[in-house]
Design a protein around this motif. Structure first.
Motif, PDB file in Angstrom:
ATOM      1  N   UNK A 154      19.902 -37.850  25.288  1.00  0.00           N
ATOM      2  CA  UNK A 154      21.130 -37.609  24.572  1.00  0.00           C
ATOM      3  C   UNK A 154      21.535 -39.110  24.154  1.00  0.00           C
ATOM      4  N   UNK A 155      20.822 -39.208  22.734  1.00  0.00           N
ATOM      5  CA  UNK A 155      21.093 -40.594  22.091  1.00  0.00           C
ATOM      6  C   UNK A 155      20.444 -41.794  22.888  1.00  0.00           C
ATOM      7  N   UNK A 156      19.213 -41.587  23.485  1.00  0.00           N
ATOM      8  CA  UNK A 156      18.771 -42.451  24.073  1.00  0.00           C
ATOM      9  C   UNK A 156      17.160 -42.820  23.433  1.00  0.00           C
ATOM     10  N   UNK A 157      16.430 -43.545  23.830  1.00  0.00           N
ATOM     11  CA  UNK A 157      15.123 -43.871  23.227  1.00  0.00           C
ATOM     12  C   UNK A 157      14.008 -43.543  23.948  1.00  0.00           C
ATOM     13  N   UNK A 158      12.747 -43.350  23.551  1.00  0.00           N
ATOM     14  CA  UNK A 158      11.688 -43.089  24.387  1.00  0.00           C
ATOM     15  C   UNK A 158      11.131 -44.231  25.140  1.00  0.00           C
ATOM     16  N   UNK A 180      32.332 -39.064  27.660  1.00  0.00           N
ATOM     17  CA  UNK A 180      31.303 -39.846  28.311  1.00  0.00           C
ATOM     18  C   UNK A 180      30.943 -41.062  27.112  1.00  0.00           C
ATOM     19  N   UNK A 181      31.482 -42.198  27.677  1.00  0.00           N
ATOM     20  CA  UNK A 181      31.319 -43.348  26.878  1.00  0.00           C
ATOM     21  C   UNK A 181      30.086 -44.201  27.593  1.00  0.00           C
ATOM     22  N   UNK A 182      29.290 -44.510  26.404  1.00  0.00           N
ATOM     23  CA  UNK A 182      28.242 -45.420  26.657  1.00  0.00           C
ATOM     24  C   UNK A 182      27.981 -46.595  25.813  1.00  0.00           C
ATOM     25  N   UNK A 183      27.091 -47.425  26.181  1.00  0.00           N
ATOM     26  CA  UNK A 183      26.605 -48.319  25.087  1.00  0.00           C
ATOM     27  C   UNK A 183      25.065 -48.449  25.021  1.00  0.00           C
ATOM     28  N   UNK A 184      24.377 -49.624  25.046  1.00  0.00           N
ATOM     29  CA  UNK A 184      23.073 -49.944  25.318  1.00  0.00           C
ATOM     30  C   UNK A 184      22.277 -49.638  23.975  1.00  0.00           C
ATOM     31  N   UNK A 185      22.551 -48.381  23.256  1.00  0.00           N
ATOM     32  CA  UNK A 185      21.924 -48.358  22.120  1.00  0.00           C
ATOM     33  C   UNK A 185      22.513 -48.799  20.735  1.00  0.00           C
ATOM     34  N   UNK A 193      20.623 -44.374  16.746  1.00  0.00           N
ATOM     35  CA  UNK A 193      22.062 -44.446  16.822  1.00  0.00           C
ATOM     36  C   UNK A 193      22.927 -43.129  16.354  1.00  0.00           C
ATOM     37  N   UNK A 194      23.676 -43.035  17.161  1.00  0.00           N
ATOM     38  CA  UNK A 194      24.673 -41.864  16.877  1.00  0.00           C
ATOM     39  C   UNK A 194      26.118 -42.005  17.540  1.00  0.00           C
ATOM     40  N   UNK A 195      27.160 -42.275  16.824  1.00  0.00           N
ATOM     41  CA  UNK A 195      28.324 -42.795  17.351  1.00  0.00           C
ATOM     42  C   UNK A 195      28.926 -41.630  18.062  1.00  0.00           C
ATOM     43  N   UNK A 196      28.918 -40.326  17.479  1.00  0.00           N
ATOM     44  CA  UNK A 196      29.540 -39.443  18.156  1.00  0.00           C
ATOM     45  C   UNK A 196      28.613 -38.044  18.427  1.00  0.00           C
ATOM     46  N   UNK A 197      28.689 -37.591  19.679  1.00  0.00           N
ATOM     47  CA  UNK A 197      27.950 -36.345  19.824  1.00  0.00           C
ATOM     48  C   UNK A 197      28.553 -35.382  20.913  1.00  0.00           C
ATOM     49  N   UNK A 198      28.321 -34.412  21.619  1.00  0.00           N
ATOM     50  CA  UNK A 198      28.859 -33.530  22.295  1.00  0.00           C
ATOM     51  C   UNK A 198      27.623 -33.102  23.306  1.00  0.00           C
ATOM     52  N   UNK A 200      27.902 -29.830  26.180  1.00  0.00           N
ATOM     53  CA  UNK A 200      28.620 -28.986  26.720  1.00  0.00           C
ATOM     54  C   UNK A 200      30.274 -29.300  26.163  1.00  0.00           C
ATOM     55  N   UNK A 201      31.051 -29.557  27.210  1.00  0.00           N
ATOM     56  CA  UNK A 201      32.461 -29.677  26.991  1.00  0.00           C
ATOM     57  C   UNK A 201      32.824 -30.989  26.792  1.00  0.00           C
ATOM     58  N   UNK A 202      31.806 -31.984  26.807  1.00  0.00           N
ATOM     59  CA  UNK A 202      32.125 -33.538  26.899  1.00  0.00           C
ATOM     60  C   UNK A 202      31.683 -34.024  25.350  1.00  0.00           C
ATOM     61  N   UNK A 203      32.605 -34.787  25.110  1.00  0.00           N
ATOM     62  CA  UNK A 203      32.583 -35.577  23.766  1.00  0.00           C
ATOM     63  C   UNK A 203      31.813 -36.911  24.274  1.00  0.00           C
ATOM     64  N   UNK A 204      30.781 -37.128  23.586  1.00  0.00           N
ATOM     65  CA  UNK A 204      30.063 -38.401  23.760  1.00  0.00           C
ATOM     66  C   UNK A 204      30.244 -39.570  22.741  1.00  0.00           C
ATOM     67  N   UNK A 205      30.393 -40.853  23.204  1.00  0.00           N
ATOM     68  CA  UNK A 205      30.757 -41.828  22.098  1.00  0.00           C
ATOM     69  C   UNK A 205      30.009 -42.856  22.625  1.00  0.00           C
ATOM     70  N   UNK A 206      29.104 -43.457  21.681  1.00  0.00           N
ATOM     71  CA  UNK A 206      28.476 -44.842  21.763  1.00  0.00           C
ATOM     72  C   UNK A 206      29.507 -45.871  21.304  1.00  0.00           C
ATOM     73  N   UNK A 207      29.858 -46.662  22.278  1.00  0.00           N
ATOM     74  CA  UNK A 207      30.785 -47.902  22.118  1.00  0.00           C
ATOM     75  C   UNK A 207      30.398 -49.112  21.454  1.00  0.00           C
ATOM     76  N   UNK A 208      29.009 -49.166  21.049  1.00  0.00           N
ATOM     77  CA  UNK A 208      28.469 -50.253  20.498  1.00  0.00           C
ATOM     78  C   UNK A 208      29.577 -50.759  19.590  1.00  0.00           C
ATOM     79  N   UNK A 209      29.608 -52.401  19.576  1.00  0.00           N
ATOM     80  CA  UNK A 209      30.868 -53.330  19.157  1.00  0.00           C
ATOM     81  C   UNK A 209      32.124 -52.837  19.260  1.00  0.00           C
ATOM     82  N   UNK A 210      32.676 -51.825  18.623  1.00  0.00           N
ATOM     83  CA  UNK A 210      34.172 -51.233  18.926  1.00  0.00           C
ATOM     84  C   UNK A 210      34.264 -50.021  18.268  1.00  0.00           C
TER      85      UNK A 210
END
Length: 219
Positions: A154-158, A180-185, A193-198, A200-210
């Protein structure tokens, strides 16, 4: 008597429209918020969630220059000393409740160096989560899952250093947090890189920078 129901409806509409602005950060200091900061820029921010690999001086600056509560977890490169955090609150392996919002913190990345701090195998991350069972049970779940690493596939790398944790998927499946808020990517990594995703019922956000999210203020 006829007027009272209308007042009730209007009051509830007003409550629904109340929102809390939450600033999420990770991996790279924002020049706009640091080098080019202007007074008042953060006046409407009530909560700051720092998802790792940011300088302690940057977080201390934000907590000093804003009225916001600053929560942080560890990344895989930072080495925070509590004495240097100037009022920021570490929520690693804990649940912090802010105005009714339950925030679960799990910092670190997948283990790719045998002796590094804040790196974990999938089994080690699973043990961390199992140790939190009482806190999760006592708070009846959580509303925001705050991590440094992403979830598996889910927005990670190999590659191993940027691989996500399958344990995070199970947490979302079971407790269904709002975010679900994460960084690292990083955004500089290209198409992964994907800023927003989903999920199931959770909105996924990559918090890179801001990034700023809006959360219903149930109070």
């Amino acid at each position: 008597k006829i007027f009272y129901p209308y007042l009730f409806v209007l009051w509830n509409v007003y409550r629904v429209e109340e929102i809390m602005k939450i600033l999420v950060l990770a991996d790279e200091e924002s020049k706009l918020l640091y080098d080019h900061f202007k007074p008042g820029m953060l006046d409407d921010i009530e909560l700051i969630l720092a998802c790792g690999d940011l300088h302690a001086s940057y977080l201390s600056f934000l907590v000093t220059m804003s009225h916001a509560t600053v929560l942080y977890i560890h990344g895989n490169h930072d080495h925070y000393e509590k004495d240097a955090m100037n009022g920021c609150i570490c929520v690693d392996d804990d649940i912090f409740v802010y105005k009714g919002i339950r925030i679960l913190g799990l910092g670190g990345s997948m283990r790719y160096h045998p002796e590094a701090d804040h790196q974990f195998s999938e089994k080690e991350m699973g043990r961390r989560i199992r140790r939190l069972w009482w806190k999760i049970f006592r708070h009846r779940g959580f509303d925001i899952l705050m991590t440094h690493a992403p979830a598996y596939h889910l927005n990670d790398m190999e590659d191993l250093p940027h691989r996500g944790f399958a344990a995070f998927l199970r947490l979302m499946e079971k407790y269904k947090p709002r975010f679900f808020i994460h960084g690292h990517i990083h955004a500089t990594y290209g198409s992964c890189f994907k800023r927003l995703d989903h999920y199931e019922e959770t909105t996924v956000i990559n918090a890179y920078e801001k990034y700023i999210i809006e959360y219903p203020d149930e109070n």
